[in-house]
Design an enzyme around this catalytic site. Sequence first.
Site, PDB file in Angstrom:
ATOM      1  N   ASP A   9      39.271 -11.153 -45.550  1.00 28.33           N
ATOM      2  CA  ASP A   9      39.088 -11.376 -44.122  1.00 28.33           C
ATOM      3  C   ASP A   9      40.044 -12.532 -43.787  1.00 28.33           C
ATOM      4  OD1 ASP A   9      37.823 -11.489 -41.523  1.00 28.33           O
ATOM      5  OD2 ASP A   9      36.899 -13.341 -42.248  1.00 28.33           O
ATOM      6  N   ASP A  11      40.130 -14.755 -40.368  1.00 26.08           N
ATOM      7  CA  ASP A  11      39.537 -15.892 -39.646  1.00 26.08           C
ATOM      8  C   ASP A  11      38.355 -16.478 -40.415  1.00 26.08           C
ATOM      9  OD1 ASP A  11      41.172 -15.625 -37.258  1.00 26.08           O
ATOM     10  OD2 ASP A  11      39.989 -13.856 -36.760  1.00 26.08           O
ATOM     11  N   GLY A  46      33.450 -12.038 -37.375  1.00 28.90           N
ATOM     12  CA  GLY A  46      33.718 -10.659 -37.783  1.00 28.90           C
ATOM     13  C   GLY A  46      33.556  -9.624 -36.682  1.00 28.90           C
ATOM     14  N   SER A 117      40.503  -8.909 -36.063  1.00 28.70           N
ATOM     15  CA  SER A 117      41.306  -9.552 -35.020  1.00 28.70           C
ATOM     16  C   SER A 117      42.564  -8.789 -34.625  1.00 28.70           C
ATOM     17  CB  SER A 117      41.711 -10.957 -35.474  1.00 28.70           C
ATOM     18  OG  SER A 117      42.605 -11.515 -34.544  1.00 28.70           O
TER      19      SER A 117
END
Length: 214
Positions: A9, A11, A46, A117
């Site tokens: 992931d 961020d 998320g 994102s």
Amino acid sequence: MHYKAVIFDLDGVLVFTDKYHYRAWKKLAEKLSIEFTEKDNDRLRGVSRAESLEIILEKYHGKPISEDKKREYLEEKNDTYRQFLGDMNRDDVAKEIRDTLSKLRKDGYRLAIGSSSKNTAYILERTELTDAFDAVADGTMITRSKPDPEVFLKAAELLLEKPSDCLVVEDADAGVTAAHAAGMDVAAIGAATKSQRADYSLEVFSDLLGILER
Ligand code: BG6
Ligand code: MG
């Protein structure tokens, strides 16, 4: 070697843009007289931009907001957020993170990004991380964001790896759910370690080496 690939992931795992998301949402929330705390912000980890707005509006008590107005708010939030991103550079990625990524690649692991994102490419470019990955699956390629497994399955597909050969690294509870739904093991870091639902828990990013080099 049990895993062949690692899907990260972005961020809150590789870059601490979660604080910029928080500040940008907070600005909008204040304008709409909505209470918004860092704890509320954890629920947005998320989750897509549009779904995040709906979560924030759960505490809104003003007059009804049209779909057009919501689109305007989403743009406004993203503009504020992009201003923060514009100030990011290579130094926003810790040396420990860069070193761990290089080591994993040197050890033969395939590396990908799996992020909800739509700003992923911009963030990777600003922080000079683009070349660290073999594939990028992001919010521009999916129709359902985490906790749906779509983004992780997309990353595995781009890597040409089976989901069961991939390990996901996540800071979001929604991401832990998404990874499991994709048939992948997960290593939690930061906020996601609290729920203890992941297969591994990372105190620091480089703990990944201990898991993958067993
Ligand atoms: C996720 C973040 O990575 O991306 C969420 O954890 C965010 O908080 C989501 O809402 C969508 O991001 P963006 O950059 O498309 O608004
Ligand atoms: Mg995250």
